[in-house]
Design an enzyme around this catalytic site. Structure first.
Site, mmCIF file in Angstrom:
data_model
loop_
_atom_site.group_PDB
_atom_site.id
_atom_site.type_symbol
_atom_site.label_atom_id
_atom_site.label_comp_id
_atom_site.label_asym_id
_atom_site.label_seq_id
_atom_site.Cartn_x
_atom_site.Cartn_y
_atom_site.Cartn_z
ATOM 1 N N GLU A 1 -26.813 47.678 24.950
ATOM 2 C CA GLU A 1 -26.457 48.691 25.935
ATOM 3 C C GLU A 1 -26.627 50.049 25.247
ATOM 4 O O GLU A 1 -26.062 50.264 24.169
ATOM 5 C CB GLU A 1 -25.006 48.512 26.395
ATOM 6 C CG GLU A 1 -24.693 49.474 27.509
ATOM 7 C CD GLU A 1 -23.244 49.431 27.994
ATOM 8 O OE1 GLU A 1 -22.493 48.535 27.586
ATOM 9 O OE2 GLU A 1 -22.895 50.331 28.776
ATOM 10 N N ARG B 1 -19.833 36.569 16.073
ATOM 11 C CA ARG B 1 -20.333 37.891 15.707
ATOM 12 C C ARG B 1 -20.060 38.180 14.246
ATOM 13 O O ARG B 1 -19.147 37.624 13.633
ATOM 14 C CB ARG B 1 -19.754 38.968 16.611
ATOM 15 C CG ARG B 1 -18.257 39.084 16.609
ATOM 16 C CD ARG B 1 -17.744 39.883 17.794
ATOM 17 N NE ARG B 1 -18.298 41.225 17.854
ATOM 18 C CZ ARG B 1 -18.877 41.746 18.948
ATOM 19 N NH1 ARG B 1 -18.973 41.057 20.042
ATOM 20 N NH2 ARG B 1 -19.344 42.968 18.941
ATOM 21 N N LYS C 1 -18.211 50.028 19.066
ATOM 22 C CA LYS C 1 -18.953 51.253 19.338
ATOM 23 C C LYS C 1 -18.018 52.353 19.827
ATOM 24 O O LYS C 1 -18.237 53.522 19.552
ATOM 25 C CB LYS C 1 -20.048 50.994 20.384
ATOM 26 C CG LYS C 1 -21.306 50.401 19.767
ATOM 27 C CD LYS C 1 -22.477 50.433 20.731
ATOM 28 C CE LYS C 1 -22.503 49.206 21.604
ATOM 29 N NZ LYS C 1 -23.697 49.118 22.450
HETATM 30 P P1 ATP Z 1 -20.073 46.872 23.756
HETATM 31 O O1 ATP Z 1 -20.635 45.824 24.672
HETATM 32 O O2 ATP Z 1 -18.626 46.803 23.530
HETATM 33 O O3 ATP Z 1 -20.569 48.250 24.018
HETATM 34 P P2 ATP Z 1 -21.630 45.534 21.766
HETATM 35 O O4 ATP Z 1 -21.543 45.748 20.291
HETATM 36 O O5 ATP Z 1 -21.471 44.191 22.325
HETATM 37 O O6 ATP Z 1 -20.599 46.554 22.327
HETATM 38 P P3 ATP Z 1 -24.240 45.653 22.940
HETATM 39 O O7 ATP Z 1 -25.151 46.808 23.047
HETATM 40 O O8 ATP Z 1 -23.862 44.948 24.180
HETATM 41 O O9 ATP Z 1 -22.976 46.187 22.223
HETATM 42 O O10 ATP Z 1 -24.846 44.617 21.898
HETATM 43 C C1 ATP Z 1 -26.175 44.191 21.935
HETATM 44 C C2 ATP Z 1 -26.288 42.832 21.341
HETATM 45 O O11 ATP Z 1 -25.832 42.818 20.007
HETATM 46 C C3 ATP Z 1 -25.464 41.831 22.109
HETATM 47 O O12 ATP Z 1 -26.272 40.726 22.399
HETATM 48 C C4 ATP Z 1 -24.348 41.483 21.187
HETATM 49 O O13 ATP Z 1 -23.987 40.151 21.328
HETATM 50 C C5 ATP Z 1 -24.934 41.760 19.795
HETATM 51 N N1 ATP Z 1 -23.874 42.145 18.872
HETATM 52 C C6 ATP Z 1 -23.040 43.193 18.979
HETATM 53 N N2 ATP Z 1 -22.173 43.230 17.945
HETATM 54 C C7 ATP Z 1 -22.464 42.181 17.159
HETATM 55 C C8 ATP Z 1 -21.922 41.662 15.935
HETATM 56 N N3 ATP Z 1 -20.897 42.247 15.300
HETATM 57 N N4 ATP Z 1 -22.491 40.551 15.410
HETATM 58 C C9 ATP Z 1 -23.533 39.973 16.015
HETATM 59 N N5 ATP Z 1 -24.082 40.391 17.161
HETATM 60 C C10 ATP Z 1 -23.570 41.491 17.743
#
Ligand code: ATP
Ligand code: MG
Length: 572
Positions: free
Chosen positions: A45, A270, A280
């Site tokens: 995102e 994760r 984030k």
């Molecule tokens: P949010 O959704 O809270 O803004 P997010 O870190 O999940 O935060 P995204 O942009 O949705 O942000 O993440 C993109 C991809 O990265 C998703 O598929 C998510 O599963 C993966 N991802 C995010 N954080 C981690 C992590 N700490 N370890 C592994 N994969 C991650």
């Protein structure tokens, strides 16, 4: 310098067997489930910069596609215009490339499927599987119930299909204010999985979107959109983090209701790292509150920060590979990441001498006005890197803490009457110390042994210590920035009642040394240049550098805490 696309070095190459996701993919390929096609995606995102956790997901998704001759899409999940910005989109594209991954096409955008999704929503209304609800969002939430209690039906749940169709059309047309209506799936308000209690599919948001501008004022919710995005792109293996396990039945419900292609969702744990926050939202707070200098502050866990700090992308890829994928949550020691960084830089970073806290030394028996050039090896780990000339003269700088007033016996550096080797130069013996009126040491006097040129003694005389130095007349001034973890506490979220993560910020996470002196050979080093200052660690040139003064970030020290821990473990 480091080539982001260089393969991992042999000793870094994985020796493990397949991880559980690779096993699933290989099983599918054997059974012909997807005609042996492998199509993954990385769906960020664009509401912030990528961090090391995202790197794990990128390496996993692009890695699987690469390994099995498939494809991986970079797709922006840009369904919430309020938090999303073009700046983030551009940075994410650049960061994925920097990590060394590429995709054939332009990046994809969920927003380019908005029309299609809208059409499917209309279809669900027509099928009696969705309805427009006039409850405000907080009321929707209230009537959802809890894990223990069932939810309650919305009073609008049974409004006619025609009325919902008409209202949904008007929602799109901009007839209603934000938050006044939603479109909800008609599933089951007492479903044991809360995600299936008539989830909201669309909300009204009169907001401009980075890609679609003012075209829309209804925006799809993540849970409605995400499975559709995967389906539209023909994703075979939709790899996501564990928290989405409970959402899978909802994605399946939507895809079944619309009779669309079902990717297989696979969840993994994760990445969590010690001393590191990866939310984030919190990272944005650190930036907005100026606790750090920006998303690319070298202490940030963002790829931008790590890149500015001097972490080679190759090291991050090796790290993600070493960490592997699991179904169980665990926290990885930051020292492992630093170990990977060190391993790469050890082979690729040329060595230089730089004195971080200079103390002047006058070599009294070295002729005044004279000077010479000595040979120094660029990188003992890389025979092809050759050597360079280092100027030497009567006045040099050494590290302040390489001198001690009353040195203990095991201090093999400078003290009155002690002899040390100046790296690549001569043996010197300290004869006198000069102090200012406050008793502060401001200069040392030494003598040198001309017979030890190059650092070897012809009579076999041994010295235990070798120290680095720079020639005072030739050295360049520099600023060197040293870092510690941004969060002193291993788990930054571990706080007392009423406190938040900010209490765990370290006090000394940045130390700037503005008076460093470095070898003249570094004069034209560009920002990003990675090197080792002998005995001091790996560094890189920071973009804050000016033509008059280079600025260096310490990337990692030379002490490998990870290797030490492993050795101790092994010895047990
Ligand atoms: P949010 O959704 O809270 O803004 P997010 O870190 O999940 O935060 P995204 O942009 O949705 O942000 O993440 C993109 C991809 O990265 C998703 O598929 C998510 O599963 C993966 N991802 C995010 N954080 C981690 C992590 N700490 N370890 C592994 N994969 C991650
Ligand atoms: Mg997310």
């Amino acid at each position: 310098m480091t080539d982001a696309n260089a393969p991992a070095t042999p000793e870094d190459a994985p020796t493990r067997s397949l991880n559980f996701i690779q096993e699933i993919v290989e099983g599918d390929n054997r059974s012909g489930k997807w005609d042996s096609k492998v199509h993954t995606r990385f769906p960020p995102e664009p509401n912030g910069y990528l961090h090391i956790g995202h790197a794990k997901s990128i390496c996993l998704n692009f890695g699987i596609a690469e390994k099995y001759g498939g494809m991986c899409n970079l797709r922006f999940d840009d369904t919430n215009p309020v938090k999303e910005e073009q700046e983030y989109i551009d940075a994410i594209i650049d960061d994925v490339r920097w990590l060394g991954f590429d995709w054939n096409d332009q990046p994809l955008y969920a927003s380019s499927y908005f029309e299609k999704m809208y059409g499917w929503a209309v279809q669900l209304i027509k099928d009696g599987k969705a309805y427009v609800c006039d409850l405000p969002l907080d009321k929707v939430r209230e009537l959802r119930g809890s894990l223990k209690t069932p939810g309650q039906n919305s009073p609008f749940r049974d409004r006619s299909i025609d009325e919902s169709l008409d209202l949904f059309d008007k929602m799109r047309g901009g007839d209603f204010p934000d938050g006044s209506k939603t479109l909800r799936a008609k599933i089951n308000m007492s479903h044991p999985n809360m995600n299936l209690r008539d989830p909201v599919m669309y909300r009204i948001l009169h907001a401009s979107h980075p890609k679609t501008g003012g075209d829309w004022c209804v925006y799809p919710m993540y849970d409605w959109a995400h499975g559709l995005e995967d389906s539209i792109e023909g994703i075979t293996h939709s790899i996501c983090t564990l928290e989405f396990e409970d959402h899978r039945p909802l994605y399946d419900w939507f895809l079944n209701a619309l009779d669309l292609h079902h990717p297989q969702q696979i969840e993994f744990a994760r990445l969590e790292l010690t001393h590191t926050l990866m939310s984030k939202r919190k990272l944005l707070e650190l930036v907005q509150e100026k606790i750090v200098s920006g998303w690319d502050d070298p202490r940030m866990p963002t790829l931008r920060g790590m890149r500015r700090r001097g972490y080679p992308s190759q090291a991050i890829r090796v790290f993600c590979d070493k960490v592997g994928v699991a179904k169980m949550h665990s926290t990885v020691d930051f020292a492992l990441l630093e170990h990977c960084v060190r391993n790469v830089l050890n082979k690729t970073a040329p060595r230089f001498m730089g004195v971080l806290n200079p103390l002047k030394v006058v070599i009294e028996n070295y002729p005044e006005g004279d000077g010479e050039e000595l040979d120094a090896i660029n990188n003992p780990e890389d025979p092809e890197s050759g050597s360079r000339k280092v100027p030497f003269s009567r006045e040099i700088y050494v590290e302040r803490d390489d001198y001690m007033e009353d040195p203990p016996r095991k201090f093999f550096r400078l003290g009155i009457g002690r002899e040390v080797r100046l790296r690549y130069a001569y043996f010197v013996t300290c004869t006198e110390v000069i102090k200012d009126e406050n008793g502060e040491v401001i200069e040392l006097r030494c003598t040198y042994d001309p017979a030890t040129r190059g650092g070897d003694s012809p009579d076999g005389r041994k010295v235990k210590g070798t120290i680095h130095w720079v020639s005072a007349n030739h050295a360049l001034p520099a600023e060197v920035r040293l870092y510690e973890h941004l969060f002193a506490k291993e788990n930054p979220s571990d706080t007392q009642e009423g406190e938040d993560y900010r209490v765990n910020l370290g006090e000394n996470s940045l130390t700037a040394l503005p008076n460093a002196m470095i070898e003249p050979a570094l004069k034209d080093a560009d920002p990003g240049f990675q090197l080792q200052f002998e005995r001091k660690g790996y560094f890189c040139v920071d973009p804050d550098s000016t033509p008059d003064k280079l600025v260096f970030n310490q990337t990692v020290s030379l002490k490998d805490a990870w290797a030490k821990m492993k050795k101790k473990d092994g010895a047990r």
